[in-house]
Design an enzyme around this catalytic site. Structure first.
Site, PDB file in Angstrom:
ATOM      1  N   LYS A  71      -5.006   3.232   9.170  1.00 49.39           N
ATOM      2  CA  LYS A  71      -6.171   2.454   9.937  1.00 49.39           C
ATOM      3  C   LYS A  71      -6.270   0.853  10.197  1.00 49.39           C
ATOM      4  O   LYS A  71      -5.700   0.363   9.225  1.00 49.39           O
ATOM      5  CB  LYS A  71      -7.575   2.914   9.349  1.00 49.39           C
ATOM      6  CG  LYS A  71      -7.665   2.812   7.946  1.00 49.39           C
ATOM      7  CD  LYS A  71      -7.938   1.346   7.655  1.00 49.39           C
ATOM      8  CE  LYS A  71      -7.685   0.753   5.943  1.00 49.39           C
ATOM      9  NZ  LYS A  71      -7.688  -0.306   5.940  1.00 49.39           N
TER      10      LYS A  71
ATOM     11  N   PHE B 118       0.708  -1.137  -0.172  1.00 49.83           N
ATOM     12  CA  PHE B 118       0.005  -0.022  -0.069  1.00 49.83           C
ATOM     13  C   PHE B 118       1.075   1.284  -0.068  1.00 49.83           C
ATOM     14  O   PHE B 118       0.410   2.219  -0.755  1.00 49.83           O
ATOM     15  CB  PHE B 118      -1.033   0.000   1.348  1.00 49.83           C
ATOM     16  CG  PHE B 118      -2.078   1.174   1.158  1.00 49.83           C
ATOM     17  CD1 PHE B 118      -2.922   1.047   0.150  1.00 49.83           C
ATOM     18  CD2 PHE B 118      -1.809   2.157   2.031  1.00 49.83           C
ATOM     19  CE1 PHE B 118      -3.911   2.146   0.170  1.00 49.83           C
ATOM     20  CE2 PHE B 118      -2.696   3.350   1.806  1.00 49.83           C
ATOM     21  CZ  PHE B 118      -3.936   3.125   1.043  1.00 49.83           C
ATOM     22  N   ALA B 119       1.989   1.119   0.576  1.00 49.96           N
ATOM     23  CA  ALA B 119       2.856   2.373   0.675  1.00 49.96           C
ATOM     24  C   ALA B 119       3.613   2.544  -0.671  1.00 49.96           C
ATOM     25  O   ALA B 119       3.635   3.706  -1.041  1.00 49.96           O
ATOM     26  CB  ALA B 119       3.808   2.154   1.931  1.00 49.96           C
TER      27      ALA B 119
ATOM     28  N   TYR C 117      13.551  -0.319  11.748  1.00 55.55           N
ATOM     29  CA  TYR C 117      12.576   0.533  12.113  1.00 55.55           C
ATOM     30  C   TYR C 117      13.101   1.905  13.217  1.00 55.55           C
ATOM     31  O   TYR C 117      13.001   2.731  12.902  1.00 55.55           O
ATOM     32  CB  TYR C 117      11.215   0.146  12.719  1.00 55.55           C
ATOM     33  CG  TYR C 117      10.680  -0.823  11.730  1.00 55.55           C
ATOM     34  CD1 TYR C 117      10.973  -0.944  10.417  1.00 55.55           C
ATOM     35  CD2 TYR C 117       9.715  -1.760  12.297  1.00 55.55           C
ATOM     36  CE1 TYR C 117       9.952  -1.497   9.369  1.00 55.55           C
ATOM     37  CE2 TYR C 117       8.743  -2.696  11.127  1.00 55.55           C
ATOM     38  CZ  TYR C 117       9.261  -2.607  10.012  1.00 55.55           C
ATOM     39  OH  TYR C 117       8.372  -3.385   9.106  1.00 55.55           O
TER      40      TYR C 117
ATOM     41  N   ASP D 288     -10.752  -3.858   8.337  1.00 57.05           N
ATOM     42  CA  ASP D 288     -10.095  -3.413   7.428  1.00 57.05           C
ATOM     43  C   ASP D 288     -10.771  -2.339   6.623  1.00 57.05           C
ATOM     44  O   ASP D 288     -10.309  -1.178   6.165  1.00 57.05           O
ATOM     45  CB  ASP D 288      -9.945  -4.554   6.234  1.00 57.05           C
ATOM     46  CG  ASP D 288      -8.846  -4.172   5.042  1.00 57.05           C
ATOM     47  OD1 ASP D 288      -8.148  -3.360   5.351  1.00 57.05           O
ATOM     48  OD2 ASP D 288      -9.561  -4.693   4.068  1.00 57.05           O
TER      49      ASP D 288
ATOM     50  N   LEU E 145       2.213  -0.635   8.636  1.00 64.06           N
ATOM     51  CA  LEU E 145       2.552  -2.128   9.127  1.00 64.06           C
ATOM     52  C   LEU E 145       1.277  -2.824   9.499  1.00 64.06           C
ATOM     53  O   LEU E 145       0.343  -2.174   9.275  1.00 64.06           O
ATOM     54  CB  LEU E 145       3.483  -1.972  10.567  1.00 64.06           C
ATOM     55  CG  LEU E 145       4.761  -1.199  10.356  1.00 64.06           C
ATOM     56  CD1 LEU E 145       5.286  -0.839  11.820  1.00 64.06           C
ATOM     57  CD2 LEU E 145       5.630  -1.875   9.646  1.00 64.06           C
TER      58      LEU E 145
END
Length: 318
Positions: free
Chosen positions: A97, A14-15, A58, A178, A74
């Site tokens: 989220k 997604f990133a 991280y 989700d 994450l």
């Protein structure tokens, strides 16, 4: 306003596909760092952020003095703990989220935000899209008359992907966490109301996560039904049904991916008005709104807003 320098924790798909490119093109934003133990995963990010620094873990990214804000994509169960670590490291944090696994986790994050004086928020992008702002304006200006019914649907089918993190109860999977945040949070954003009670819920569970959920809630003067599913053909819509008019969003949750953002307003005499936003990118708008909030501007969905949606989820999932 100066340039905000961003880092990303983890090379999530997604990133890579959405938020990384959004940070790279947003006004006054610069994507400067990525934390991933696999250098190969950093390569796609270098296409839109050629000078990105890659940290192998991280904590190293959080210790980087060249970063002002951190984006966290994450797995769900890691959202709140790493958001706390980011604030402790002196950086603002935009966390995917659901921002916490329950209300008490969000309360802990709110307290940490307040103590740090830094800005922290959930990456709840839909409220930054002009279609949701327009819907809120229509409903709250009484353009629909008395609101009686809201109906939201969001579905996809990932049954073939058994290893998908959404199927892991330990990592906070399930359709409601989700995508239920959108169907439930959307009605709260538009109306400014909290539910009086959950009237009914029908959850289909597999391996400890909800794969299909129909939830009906009572608000002041109207009812809301929400269908979320990880076992149906991909679909989405949101309808706000008043006594004088009905307004619906045909692609409420991921415009530009599922289709064009459109709001259709149909009045009691049958006449209709259509509003279109063919190119608005809510991920870019979210980054820019977050940066303005870092400077003190009001934010569309502070952590207190996210807490309200989580309270609904806690109630449904208990």
């Amino acid at each position: 306003m100066g340039m905000t320098r961003w880092g990303i924790l983890g090379a999530a798909k997604f990133a890579r596909e959405h938020m990384g490119p959004a940070i790279a093109v947003a006004q006054d934003a610069q994507l400067v760092a990525l934390a991933t133990s696999d250098p190969q995963k950093a390569e796609p990010f270098q296409k839109f952020a050629p000078n990105i620094e890659v940290h192998s873990d991280y904590n190293a990214l959080l210790a980087d003095p060249n970063i002002d804000a951190v984006y966290i994509p994450l797995p769900n169960d890691m959202h709140q703990p790493w958001a706390l670590k980011t604030l402790a490291a002196g950086k603002a944090v935009l966390v995917e989220k659901p921002v916490g696994m329950n209300v008490s986790e969000i309360d802990e994050l709110i307290a940490a935000r307040d103590a740090s004086g830094l800005f922290a928020a959930e990456a709840y992008m839909i409220v930054h899209h002009p279609q949701w702002q327009k819907m809120r304006e229509l409903v709250q200006s009484d353009a629909l008359g008395k609101l009686r019914r809201v109906s939201s649907t969001f579905s996809y089918d990932n049954r073939a992907d058994a290893s998908n993190i959404r199927h892991s109860a330990q990592q906070g999977g399930g359709g409601l966490r989700d995508i239920g945040v959108y169907t439930l949070g959307g009605v709260r954003f538009v109306t400014g109301q909290e539910p009086k009670q959950i009237l009914s819920k029908q959850l289909t569970m597999e391996h400890g996560v909800d794969v299909h959920a129909l939830v009906t809630a009572e608000f002041d003067g109207f009812t809301h039904d929400s269908t979320t599913s990880m076992r149906m053909v991909p679909w989405q819509c949101a309808e706000f049904h008043g006594e004088k008019a009905i307004a619906r969003l045909t692609v409420p949750y991921n415009p530009l991916v599922f289709g064009e953002a459109r709001l259709e307003l149909i009045k009691s005499d049958g006449s209709s008005e259509n509003f279109r936003w063919p190119s608005a990118n809510h991920y870019v708008l979210q980054v820019e709104a977050f940066q303005r909030a870092m400077q003190g501007e009001r934010y569309a969905c502070p952590l207190e807003f996210s807490r309200g949606t989580q309270a609904m989820l806690d109630d449904i999932l208990e």
